[in-house]
Design an enzyme around this catalytic site. Structure first.
Site, PDB file in Angstrom:
ATOM      1  N   THR A 135       0.769  -1.397   0.039  1.00 17.16           N
ATOM      2  CA  THR A 135       0.195   0.133   0.157  1.00 17.16           C
ATOM      3  C   THR A 135       0.860   1.481   0.250  1.00 17.16           C
ATOM      4  OG1 THR A 135       0.105  -0.202   2.804  1.00 17.16           O
ATOM      5  CG2 THR A 135      -1.491  -1.055   1.975  1.00 17.16           C
ATOM      6  N   GLU A 194      -5.645  -3.437  -1.765  1.00 20.32           N
ATOM      7  CA  GLU A 194      -6.550  -4.480  -1.220  1.00 20.32           C
ATOM      8  C   GLU A 194      -7.220  -5.256  -1.102  1.00 20.32           C
ATOM      9  OE1 GLU A 194      -4.973  -2.463   0.538  1.00 20.32           O
ATOM     10  OE2 GLU A 194      -4.149  -1.691   2.813  1.00 20.32           O
ATOM     11  N   LYS A 242     -15.724  16.723  11.785  1.00 21.11           N
ATOM     12  CA  LYS A 242     -16.985  17.036  12.648  1.00 21.11           C
ATOM     13  C   LYS A 242     -17.184  17.917  13.572  1.00 21.11           C
ATOM     14  CE  LYS A 242     -19.702  14.138  15.910  1.00 21.11           C
ATOM     15  NZ  LYS A 242     -19.304  12.407  15.944  1.00 21.11           N
TER      16      LYS A 242
HETATM   17  P1  ADP Z   1      -3.537   4.111  -0.508  1.00 18.23           P
HETATM   18  O1  ADP Z   1      -4.507   3.331   0.154  1.00 18.23           O
HETATM   19  O2  ADP Z   1      -2.058   3.837   0.144  1.00 18.23           O
HETATM   20  O3  ADP Z   1      -3.639   5.765  -0.582  1.00 18.23           O
HETATM   21  P2  ADP Z   1      -4.429   2.869  -2.502  1.00 18.23           P
HETATM   22  O4  ADP Z   1      -4.316   2.952  -3.942  1.00 18.23           O
HETATM   23  O5  ADP Z   1      -4.996   0.721  -1.687  1.00 18.23           O
HETATM   24  O6  ADP Z   1      -3.295   3.132  -1.157  1.00 18.23           O
HETATM   25  O7  ADP Z   1      -6.386   3.438  -2.201  1.00 18.23           O
HETATM   26  C1  ADP Z   1      -7.236   3.558  -1.071  1.00 18.23           C
HETATM   27  C2  ADP Z   1      -7.888   4.504  -1.251  1.00 18.23           C
HETATM   28  O8  ADP Z   1      -8.257   5.391  -1.909  1.00 18.23           O
HETATM   29  C3  ADP Z   1      -9.442   3.646  -0.521  1.00 18.23           C
HETATM   30  O9  ADP Z   1      -9.706   3.704   0.306  1.00 18.23           O
HETATM   31  C4  ADP Z   1     -10.302   5.162  -0.996  1.00 18.23           C
HETATM   32  O10 ADP Z   1     -10.243   6.053   0.503  1.00 18.23           O
HETATM   33  C5  ADP Z   1      -9.832   6.115  -1.467  1.00 18.23           C
HETATM   34  N1  ADP Z   1     -10.678   5.618  -3.112  1.00 18.23           N
HETATM   35  C6  ADP Z   1     -10.924   4.615  -3.515  1.00 18.23           C
HETATM   36  N2  ADP Z   1     -11.491   4.915  -4.484  1.00 18.23           N
HETATM   37  C7  ADP Z   1     -12.113   5.995  -4.137  1.00 18.23           C
HETATM   38  C8  ADP Z   1     -13.484   6.531  -4.590  1.00 18.23           C
HETATM   39  N3  ADP Z   1     -14.132   6.783  -5.841  1.00 18.23           N
HETATM   40  N4  ADP Z   1     -13.522   7.617  -4.263  1.00 18.23           N
HETATM   41  C9  ADP Z   1     -13.733   7.824  -3.294  1.00 18.23           C
HETATM   42  N5  ADP Z   1     -12.853   7.867  -2.738  1.00 18.23           N
HETATM   43  C10 ADP Z   1     -11.663   6.354  -3.390  1.00 18.23           C
END
Ligand code: ADP
Length: 533
Positions: free
Chosen positions: A184, A329, A436
């Protein structure tokens, strides 16, 4: 009673064997580091992957070993995907945009003994040399500059292949064996290793290829703009082989002009990437007055898709925009704006509103929202809760970590979402980014979305700042489009017409740029740190 059907393991090698057998002539187009366009096909990718497997074996790589890659999207990296997983080793894609210290930590943690590296990343590797004691061989995916040849124990990829036979029989193995490893990007702490299995990779590729999904066909020309080092490029390398699509790999040239010219000359029909890349392309197209003639579908994920992108590509270029949600994940594609009957006919604002959501679960993934105690919450489109997922391509642990991340068999995503009766969900925030104010939640994502609909705004970020009376209030940071002027009071008036009054930030700052993470997302942790929050 068991069914009387054959059991064949789902293996990554079966994808490349199929693509070679039935779509061998279909082109793989790749942009080289010098900008030249390289052409090969599925047959050649398969042949060279077998040579690479022999070459890696000669370097001592055995099943279960991790082989790291540091490279852009190009044909050699694609060959490496298939060679490494096919021979039973584990393809560990490393994000070169991470902090150098994190890269060293990841290579060490993964136990990579061999690294396949683009020439452009050799100086980076050289600077990390003292911390990479476990790496025995460095294979350069291109020409190695003479000044670095003497410093690192390097070998050129083409030399390795030239010495290797193209006879290699992909071994049969348990489909639950690991095929690939991706960390990640560490926006939520120390990078954690997600270890994909052959089975999860194939099932994910199948799901991504379905017609209502990203939709891959042998008549498609697919271009992953999302990097091969970012969660398996959202399954593009696998789904394209499964369907026999032509694949176009843009190398490290991700600016609007380069992407546009490649998409036009190669007649790209399907592509996907993070919103920042598409915003850059949009800017280029607007400035130059260019039209996309061949593109049909544009996948957007990794962060919320700005509404301006949806209307621009759909209305001006007649491209179907496919917003989705996922994370490293979840392989990563877990949800897309999959239609239900009647939805394909939606037009105008109704269609844009539908597309503005984050999607609903693909078959093979289940999603739910729960409260702090893990109790299910109503799917009424307004109640927000912690998003949790489970399914065939969702991780159930991290590489070399004791801690079990699951809660009652579900993976807690760290995202907060609302879900409607049809299962469409809308991510409102990452739990740690929520604001919040006076006991009520303000969605930073929604506030950013609305702000970027203003024609003068290029990008926006909202973070929480402490407030004596309300607990927290939103701080809005705005990057304007080139040569635009926008008084803060005017932006406040614009927002007043679009969001609840108590959401309007009292503090708005115009900034020159915003920080991004290694995967091109807004880096709110850095924004908070800059301001000592
Ligand atoms: P990292 O967690 O290290 O940033 P990832 O690429 O796995 O790397 O990121 C996943 C995260 O990206 C998700 O948990 C979410 O917060 C965000 N994300 C992915 N797709 C969307 C979406 N369509 N809208 C909002 N947030 C998103």
């Amino acid at each position: 009673m068991f069914g009387l059907m054959m059991y064949r393991p789902l293996l990554v090698s079966s994808l490349i064997a199929h693509a070679d057998r039935y779509h061998g002539d279909t082109e793989i187009v790749s942009r080289e580091a010098d900008g030249a366009v390289h052409r090969s096909n599925w047959h050649q990718v398969h042949r060279r992957a077998r040579q690479l497997a022999n070459g890696l074996q000669a370097l001592g790589v055995a099943p279960g070993d991790r082989v790291g890659t540091l490279g852009w999207n190009h044909h050699r990296h694609l060959e490496a995907y298939y060679a490494i997983s096919g021979m039973g080793a584990i393809c560990h894609t490393i994000n070169p945009r991470l902090f150098p210290g994190q890269i060293a930590e990841i290579v060490e943690h993964a136990g990579d003994q061999v690294l396949l590296v683009d020439p452009a990343f050799l100086p980076l590797l050289e600077s990390l040399r003292p911390a990479l004691s476990g790496v025995r061989h460095v294979v350069v995916m291109g020409a190695c500059p003479d000044n670095l040849r003497t410093i690192l124990p390097v070998m050129e990829y083409e030399t390795l292949l030239a010495q290797a036979s193209d006879q290699f029989f992909w071994p049969d193995m348990d489909e639950r064996q690991a095929a690939a490893l991706c960390y990640t990007s560490g926006t939520t702490g120390r990078p954690k290793g997600v270890l994909y299995s052959h089975r999860s990779t194939l099932l994910h590729a199948w799901a991504v290829a379905l017609p209502d999904s990203l939709s891959f066909s042998a008549t498609d020309v697919a271009m992953p703009v999302v990097p091969l080092f970012h969660a398996n490029a959202w399954g593009f390398p696998y789904a394209a082989a499964l369907a026999g699509s032509k694949l176009v790999l843009p190398g490290g040239f991700l600016d609007g002009a380069s992407l546009y010219h490649l998409m036009e000359s190669e007649r790209v029909t399907l592509t996907a990437g993070v919103p920042t890349v598409w915003s850059q392309l949009m800017q280029f197209l607007q400035t130059e007055g260019c039209t996309l003639h061949h593109l049909k579908r544009l996948g957007v994920g990794g962060a919320a898709c700005p509404k301006t992108l949806i209307s621009y590509f759909e209305d001006i270029h007649r491209v179907t925009v496919l917003p989705g949600w996922g994370m490293t994940e979840t392989s990563p594609v877990a949800a897309l704006t999959l239609p239900k009957a009647g939805q394909k006919e939606l037009v105008g604002q109704a269609r844009r509103d539908w597309l503005a959501r984050s999607g609903r679960a693909l078959f093979g993934v289940e999603m739910d929202i729960v409260d702090d105690a893990g109790q299910g919450l109503p799917h009424d489109g307004t109640t927000r809760g912690h998003l949790q997922v489970r399914g065939h391509w969702v991780c159930n642990g991290y590489y070399r970590e004791e801690r079990d991340p699951l809660q009652e068999g579900w993976f807690p995503t760290g995202d907060v979402a609302v879900m409607d009766a049809d299962g469409f969900m809308q991510i409102t925030d990452r739990a740690k980014d929520m604001i919040k104010s006076g006991g009520e939640w303000i969605s930073s994502i929604e506030l950013e979305q609305v702000t970027t609909t203003h024609p003068a705004v290029q990008e926006a970020a909202v973070i929480a700042v402490r407030h004596a009376h309300w607990g927290e209030r939103p701080l809005l940071l705005v990057v304007l489009r080139p040569e635009q002027v926008l008084p803060v009071e005017e932006l406040q008036r614009y927002l007043e017409q679009r969001v609840a009054k108590w959401w309007i930030p009292e503090q708005i700052e115009l900034v020159a740029s915003l920080p991004h993470t290694a995967t091109g997302k807004l880096n709110k942790a850095a924004l908070r740190a800059e301001r000592g929050l």
